[in-house]
Structures are given as structure tokens and as C-alpha cells.
Design an enzyme around this catalytic site. Structure first.
Site, PDB file in Angstrom:
ATOM      1  N   GLU A  58      44.753 -12.122  28.105  1.00 48.10           N
ATOM      2  CA  GLU A  58      44.574 -11.999  29.543  1.00 48.10           C
ATOM      3  C   GLU A  58      43.695 -10.789  29.880  1.00 48.10           C
ATOM      4  O   GLU A  58      43.543  -9.881  29.049  1.00 48.10           O
ATOM      5  CB  GLU A  58      45.949 -11.811  30.209  1.00 48.10           C
ATOM      6  CG  GLU A  58      46.929 -12.958  29.968  1.00 48.10           C
ATOM      7  CD  GLU A  58      46.629 -14.199  30.800  1.00 48.10           C
ATOM      8  OE1 GLU A  58      45.455 -14.493  31.085  1.00 48.10           O
ATOM      9  OE2 GLU A  58      47.589 -14.900  31.158  1.00 48.10           O
TER      10      GLU A  58
ATOM     11  N   HIS B  78      40.444 -15.797  30.560  1.00 45.11           N
ATOM     12  CA  HIS B  78      41.181 -15.597  29.312  1.00 45.11           C
ATOM     13  C   HIS B  78      40.742 -16.594  28.244  1.00 45.11           C
ATOM     14  O   HIS B  78      40.278 -17.685  28.547  1.00 45.11           O
ATOM     15  CB  HIS B  78      42.705 -15.605  29.528  1.00 45.11           C
ATOM     16  CG  HIS B  78      43.328 -16.939  29.801  1.00 45.11           C
ATOM     17  ND1 HIS B  78      44.548 -17.073  30.417  1.00 45.11           N
ATOM     18  CD2 HIS B  78      42.929 -18.217  29.535  1.00 45.11           C
ATOM     19  CE1 HIS B  78      44.853 -18.357  30.506  1.00 45.11           C
ATOM     20  NE2 HIS B  78      43.899 -19.062  29.983  1.00 45.11           N
TER      21      HIS B  78
ATOM     22  N   ASP C  18      47.877 -20.189  20.504  1.00 47.40           N
ATOM     23  CA  ASP C  18      48.981 -19.528  21.201  1.00 47.40           C
ATOM     24  C   ASP C  18      50.203 -20.431  21.353  1.00 47.40           C
ATOM     25  O   ASP C  18      50.145 -21.638  21.082  1.00 47.40           O
ATOM     26  CB  ASP C  18      48.517 -19.021  22.581  1.00 47.40           C
ATOM     27  CG  ASP C  18      47.644 -20.035  23.323  1.00 47.40           C
ATOM     28  OD1 ASP C  18      47.724 -21.242  23.001  1.00 47.40           O
ATOM     29  OD2 ASP C  18      46.884 -19.632  24.209  1.00 47.40           O
TER      30      ASP C  18
HETATM   31  P1  PGA Z   1      42.976 -25.741  30.845  1.00 49.54           P
HETATM   32  O1  PGA Z   1      43.348 -24.295  30.319  1.00 49.54           O
HETATM   33  O2  PGA Z   1      42.265 -26.400  29.710  1.00 49.54           O
HETATM   34  O3  PGA Z   1      44.298 -26.400  31.140  1.00 49.54           O
HETATM   35  O4  PGA Z   1      42.118 -25.560  32.042  1.00 49.54           O
HETATM   36  C1  PGA Z   1      42.383 -23.549  29.649  1.00 49.54           C
HETATM   37  C2  PGA Z   1      42.929 -22.189  29.329  1.00 49.54           C
HETATM   38  O5  PGA Z   1      43.783 -21.689  30.077  1.00 49.54           O
HETATM   39  O6  PGA Z   1      42.484 -21.603  28.340  1.00 49.54           O
END
Ligand code: PGA
Length: 241
Positions: free
Chosen positions: A143, A138, A67
């Protein structure tokens, strides 16, 4: 689903790096799906170490990131382009032409999504996809929703995601509210998936991913239907299983 519970973040990162490095050693022209966020930082550090020790080369690897924020340029420090360059690509022998990340600055976002999807298809899909997980379940920026989005698409970020990700920005108002994300079909078509999680903040999402019902309201739950998923997590993330 293969579920590995390890002592801590370091062990999680090393296990994941062994899996990614093995993939690349066995198939030097592997197509890797890569993630951003705090979770894979240790994995990338370890891959850099393995590269420096000449145990693995990424010369022929192609990568597709999950993304990118809408409206952030490649040199914006908060962009995922910048993150990937700083935390992995500039330290290993990846050919920059083989790196793919959705373009959050594309003039026509719909066309950019189609272009990205086509490029993944032309590469014959992803061999190994690395995933983190959001506190809301997610994967990528897919989402919670009433349906699964199949292909690369524009996403309105969840309030929870914006709040959680605001730690990387000066203020919450600076967090982009939209992003481009690989879709669920593309993730599910990856030959192998490695999902990483650490910390108590992920415990709920992890429990629902593994034991809950399969629902677009908890996007990671779809992974129950994937034939080759390995979830590596620390004890805190596993504490609600
Ligand atoms: P993080 O994010 O590794 O910063 O916890 C993971 C995500 O949102 O997929």
C-alpha cells in the site's frame, strides 16, 4: 517499460495469456508470480482454454501468489487460496505441491513471511510476475507508504483498498484489515513483469505509474526501474496518459 494499449478487457486478457503461455512453453518449469482480483480473471480463463487445447502444460510450473488476507482459511470463499483454486488451479494440470500462497492462518505470521520469502529464494526467484494495480497504485498489497517494504510482510490495508474490496464481501465490516504481501524487492527481482489494468478507475494510478515520480506513495511507480515490464491496458485505463 513496454506500454500496450488495447481495445478492451478481452484483448488485454488474451495478450497477457499469450505472454504467460509463451513463457511456459519456452521454459516448462517456469516460476510464475500470480495475482488475484477482477483483473486477471480473463487471463486465467484464457490459460485454461489454451491448456484444454493442449497448447500449454503447467505440470512443471511453480507459482507464488502475491498476497493473502490475514485470518482467512484456505476454504473461505473470500480467501485468495480459494480464488486461485476456483479460477485457475483446479482447471489445469498444476501439481498442487508447486503452488505457493502465503498462509493467512499461520500461527506465527512473522515466521510465515520469512518461510515464504525463503521459498521464493530457493526457487531462484520469479520468472514472470503478473500484477494488477489498485486504484491507489498498490501492487500486491504493498500500500502507499513512506517507504517501500522489501520482503514478504504483514500489511495494514488502506481504507481505500478495504472499501474497493468490500464488493466481494457481504459488508465492509467483514473485509479483513490486514494481509500478507510479497514485498517490492521480490517483485522487482522477477525477471519479467506484466501489469494489467482496465477501466477508468485505474486511469489515475496508471498515469502516475508510467509518468509520475517514483515514490512509495504510489508503489507501482517503482516499476519504472524494472528492466522488463510490459503494461497491458484498455483504452479507459490509458485515458489519462
Ligand atoms: P482488481 O484489483 O483486479 O480487483 O481491480 C487489483 C488490485 O487491487 O491489485
Amino acid at each position: 517499460m513496454r506500454v500496450l494499449v488495447v481495445e478492451n478487457y478481452d484483448e488485454m486478457s488474451k495478450k497477457a495469456a499469450s505472454m504467460v503461455a509463451s513463457q511456459v512453453i519456452l521454459k516448462p518449469d517456469s516460476i510464475l508470480g500470480l495475482a488475484t482480483g477482477d483483473t486477471p480473471l480473463g487471463l486465467y480463463k484464457e490459460l485454461i482454454r489454451l491448456y484444454r487445447e493442449q497448447l500449454v502444460s503447467f505440470k512443471e510450473v511453480k507459482s507464488f501468489n502475491l498476497d493473502e488476507y490475514l485470518g482467512l482459511s484456505k476454504d473461505n470463499e473470500q480467501s485468495y487460496h480459494y480464488y486461485m483454486m476456483e479460477n485457475l488451479f483446479k482447471h489445469i494440470d498444476m501439481n498442487l505441491e508447486n503452488i505457493n500462497i502465503p498462509d493467512g492462518m499461520a500461527e506465527n505470521i512473522e515466521e510465515e513471511c520469512i518461510r515464504y520469502e525463503k521459498k521464493i529464494a530457493e526457487a531462484c526467484g520469479i520468472d514472470m510476475q503478473v500484477l494488477g494495480i489498485g486504484t491507489n497504485g498498490h501492487i500486491g498489497f504493498n500500500e502507499p507508504d513512506i517507504k517501500f517494504e522489501a520482503e514478504t510482510h504483514l500489511v495494514n490495508l488502506d481504507e481505500e483498498t478495504i472499501e474497493v474490496n468490500s464488493r466481494f464481501f457481504q459488508s465492509i465490516g467483514e473485509v479483513p484489515t490486514q494481509a500478507l504481501s510479497m514485498g517490492i524487492k521480490t517483485i522487482m527481482h522477477s525477471k519479467k513483469v506484466i501489469l494489467l489494468a482496465y477501466g477508468i478507475g485505474k486511469a489515475d494510478a496508471i498515469a502516475k505509474t508510467i509518468r509520475g515520480k517514483i515514490t512509495p506513495d504510489l508503489p507501482a511507480s517503482i516499476l519504472q526501474l524494472h528492466r522488463d515490464v510490459t503494461i497491458i491496458m484498455d483504452k479507459a485505463a490509458a485515458s489519462k496518459l
